[in-house]
Design an enzyme around this catalytic site. Structure first.
Site, PDB file in Angstrom:
ATOM      1  N   TYR A  56       6.940  34.833  78.891  1.00  0.00           N
ATOM      2  CA  TYR A  56       7.170  33.796  77.681  1.00  0.00           C
ATOM      3  C   TYR A  56       7.140  32.709  78.292  1.00  0.00           C
ATOM      4  CZ  TYR A  56       8.843  37.905  75.051  1.00  0.00           C
ATOM      5  OH  TYR A  56       8.993  39.095  74.318  1.00  0.00           O
ATOM      6  N   SER A 152       9.414  48.612  75.840  1.00  0.00           N
ATOM      7  CA  SER A 152       9.318  47.851  74.477  1.00  0.00           C
ATOM      8  C   SER A 152       8.204  48.532  74.032  1.00  0.00           C
ATOM      9  CB  SER A 152       9.225  46.333  74.588  1.00  0.00           C
ATOM     10  OG  SER A 152       9.003  45.631  73.449  1.00  0.00           O
TER      11      SER A 152
HETATM   12  N1  LIG Z   1       6.293  42.992  72.581  1.00  0.00           N
HETATM   13  C1  LIG Z   1       7.903  42.546  72.762  1.00  0.00           C
HETATM   14  O1  LIG Z   1       8.384  43.063  73.340  1.00  0.00           O
HETATM   15  C2  LIG Z   1       7.972  41.522  71.846  1.00  0.00           C
HETATM   16  C3  LIG Z   1       7.449  40.965  70.890  1.00  0.00           C
HETATM   17  C4  LIG Z   1       7.854  40.196  69.914  1.00  0.00           C
HETATM   18  C5  LIG Z   1       9.530  39.680  70.167  1.00  0.00           C
HETATM   19  N2  LIG Z   1       9.959  40.132  70.957  1.00  0.00           N
HETATM   20  C6  LIG Z   1      11.403  39.744  71.331  1.00  0.00           C
HETATM   21  O2  LIG Z   1      12.229  39.832  70.019  1.00  0.00           O
HETATM   22  C7  LIG Z   1      12.906  38.881  69.878  1.00  0.00           C
HETATM   23  C8  LIG Z   1      12.842  38.366  68.232  1.00  0.00           C
HETATM   24  O3  LIG Z   1      11.691  38.388  67.962  1.00  0.00           O
HETATM   25  P1  LIG Z   1      10.735  37.123  67.323  1.00  0.00           P
HETATM   26  O4  LIG Z   1      11.611  36.017  68.033  1.00  0.00           O
HETATM   27  O5  LIG Z   1       9.537  37.527  67.597  1.00  0.00           O
HETATM   28  O6  LIG Z   1      11.207  36.939  65.657  1.00  0.00           O
HETATM   29  P2  LIG Z   1      12.341  36.677  64.868  1.00  0.00           P
HETATM   30  O7  LIG Z   1      13.789  36.926  65.552  1.00  0.00           O
HETATM   31  O8  LIG Z   1      12.127  37.530  63.722  1.00  0.00           O
HETATM   32  O9  LIG Z   1      12.223  35.327  64.259  1.00  0.00           O
HETATM   33  C9  LIG Z   1      12.495  34.255  65.209  1.00  0.00           C
HETATM   34  C10 LIG Z   1      12.153  32.946  64.389  1.00  0.00           C
HETATM   35  O10 LIG Z   1      12.648  32.965  63.305  1.00  0.00           O
HETATM   36  C11 LIG Z   1      13.222  31.396  62.838  1.00  0.00           C
HETATM   37  N3  LIG Z   1      14.691  31.519  62.762  1.00  0.00           N
HETATM   38  C12 LIG Z   1      15.385  32.228  63.675  1.00  0.00           C
HETATM   39  N4  LIG Z   1      16.806  32.118  63.202  1.00  0.00           N
HETATM   40  C13 LIG Z   1      16.859  31.331  62.097  1.00  0.00           C
HETATM   41  C14 LIG Z   1      17.589  30.940  60.973  1.00  0.00           C
HETATM   42  N5  LIG Z   1      18.994  31.090  61.176  1.00  0.00           N
HETATM   43  N6  LIG Z   1      17.244  30.436  59.958  1.00  0.00           N
HETATM   44  C15 LIG Z   1      15.989  30.241  59.722  1.00  0.00           C
HETATM   45  N7  LIG Z   1      15.117  30.297  60.746  1.00  0.00           N
HETATM   46  C16 LIG Z   1      15.381  31.042  61.718  1.00  0.00           C
HETATM   47  C17 LIG Z   1      12.775  30.792  64.080  1.00  0.00           C
HETATM   48  O11 LIG Z   1      11.519  30.089  63.846  1.00  0.00           O
HETATM   49  P3  LIG Z   1      11.074  28.765  62.954  1.00  0.00           P
HETATM   50  O12 LIG Z   1      12.354  28.119  62.720  1.00  0.00           O
HETATM   51  O13 LIG Z   1       9.879  28.166  63.374  1.00  0.00           O
HETATM   52  O14 LIG Z   1      10.731  29.303  61.523  1.00  0.00           O
HETATM   53  C18 LIG Z   1      12.641  31.601  65.102  1.00  0.00           C
HETATM   54  O15 LIG Z   1      11.946  31.143  65.998  1.00  0.00           O
HETATM   55  C19 LIG Z   1      11.830  37.549  70.427  1.00  0.00           C
HETATM   56  O16 LIG Z   1      12.392  36.456  70.577  1.00  0.00           O
HETATM   57  C20 LIG Z   1      11.708  38.493  71.954  1.00  0.00           C
HETATM   58  O17 LIG Z   1      12.563  38.482  72.561  1.00  0.00           O
HETATM   59  C21 LIG Z   1       9.608  41.182  72.086  1.00  0.00           C
END
Ligand SMILES: NC(=O)c1ccc[n+]([C@@H]2O[C@H](COP(=O)([O-])OP(=O)(O)OC[C@H]3O[C@@H](n4cnc5c(N)ncnc54)[C@H](OP(=O)(O)O)[C@@H]3O)[C@@H](O)[C@H]2O)c1
Length: 327
Positions: A56, A152
């Site tokens: 990341y 993961s």
């Molecule tokens: N392969 C893997 O292992 C893998 C893959 C993906 C994710 N992950 C892990 O899972 C975590 C979570 O998934 P993700 O970050 O991909 O997606 P997510 O948690 O579904 O979405 C995060 C995004 O949603 C928006 N957001 C967050 N809180 C909010 C709120 N309260 N109100 C409005 N918008 C909000 C923000 O973007 P905006 O404000 O730009 O809309 C934020 O960057 C990652 O950070 C990572 O640690 C792991």
């Protein structure tokens, strides 16, 4: 904030924790100032578990986490990941030399002597049939480099296979209102083996926050732009693999179900917390406001049975055919 058991580690982790991908890269620009504030706000609201990865921002996310934890006295568990630095990313790369080097690098970036939790980062399917890979992780635990390890996964079946490795403590999997299959067989099996579950992409990459419209666009360095159709990595990691416009329509149908006083993002997180197999949801956040709002989802009352049934019906009617059998 409420806390839940995490596998057989003895840890109690905040049921809403923190996903540190957006503060690394691939989500448009997030300043160090906002990233640090997001981490501090989470901890201020009781978050004690952070999910990051070596890739990341090529270590930026790990370094920001280290900076914040140097200023905090709370015990905060940090999970990182290894494997995605491999190029090409193939099973043969998951060998002792590479895994040891990745772990040493994360130890330096996180400024710790031992990693709390190392997760294999969506390794190729063959790795789940290579016990030697998990043997290397056992050796790294014995050497004091890791306290615990997990994986993961992309697909439910990978999670089920991973559960067979006796020292595995956690499986991270996509689970949200648009990705419900893990709640079938997988959750039951993980609970039976006392393996922790990290629910990732809980907001479907922000889609479930209800803030987006058909006019929303994303910068070129945001995966919601460059991976919208799976051009760079598994399409399931972007909007959970749901078409953006179809997802927007489903979000509008969810809106009337959001309890008064809650935001759609909090509602989406509270839905995940209804499943007791889940150790924590790990929403990403780009600033203090999002981080605080997400953490406070833990304060919401359980969702009514009728609401749960209506969410399920919506999934069955609008989303299921698109995603259920793909992951
Ligand atoms: N392969 C893997 O292992 C893998 C893959 C993906 C994710 N992950 C892990 O899972 C975590 C979570 O998934 P993700 O970050 O991909 O997606 P997510 O948690 O579904 O979405 C995060 C995004 O949603 C928006 N957001 C967050 N809180 C909010 C709120 N309260 N109100 C409005 N918008 C909000 C923000 O973007 P905006 O404000 O730009 O809309 C934020 O960057 C990652 O950070 C990572 O640690 C792991």
């Amino acid at each position: 904030m409420l806390y839940r058991d995490f596998g057989r580690t003895g840890w109690q982790v905040s049921e809403v924790s923190f996903g540190a991908w957006p503060i690394g890269n691939a989500w448009g620009s997030v300043s160090d100032h906002d990233a640090l504030a997001a981490l501090h706000a989470s901890i201020d609201h009781g978050v004690n578990f952070i999910d990051t990865a070596d890739v990341y921002g090529d270590g930026r996310s790990e370094q920001l986490v280290a900076r914040v934890l140097a200023e905090r006295s709370e015990r905060v568990y940090v999970a990182t990941k290894a494997g995605r630095r491999l190029n090409p990313h193939n099973a043969a790369g998951y060998n002792r030399e590479n895994l040891t080097a990745f772990v040493e690098r994360s130890l330096r970036k996180l400024e710790v002597d031992a990693l709390d939790l190392l997760q294999l980062h969506c390794p190729p399917y063959e790795c789940y049939y290579m016990p030697e890979v998990f043997g290397i992780l056992d050796d790294l635990v014995r050497a004091g480099k890791l306290l615990f390890y997990g994986v993961s996964v992309e697909k439910v079946e990978e999670g089920l296979k991973a559960l067979e490795f006796p020292n595995l403590q956690s499986v991270q999997i996509i689970f949200n209102i648009f990705r419900q299959r893990p709640a079938e067989l997988f959750f039951e099996q993980a609970k039976r083996r006392k393996v922790g579950i990290l629910a990732r992409v809980p907001l479907a990459s922000g889609l479930l926050s209800g803030r987006m419209t058909a006019a929303t666009s994303f910068p070129p360095d945001d995966h919601r732009n460059f991976n919208a159709h799976g051009e760079a990595f598994d399409v399931g990691e972007t909007f959970s693999g749901v078409d953006f416009h179809e997802g927007l329509e489903a979000v509008e149908q969810l809106r009337p179900l959001v309890p008064s006083g809650a935001t759609p993002a909090q509602f989406a997180l509270r839905w995940i917390l209804m499943f007791d197999a889940v150790s924590c949801a790990i929403p990403g956040a780009k600033n203090a406001g999002q981080a605080a709002q997400n953490a406070m989802a833990s304060d919401l009352a359980p969702l009514p049975v009728d609401t749960m049934a209506r969410i399920r019906a919506l999934y069955d009617a609008r989303i299921r055919d698109r995603v259920h059998q793909r992951w």
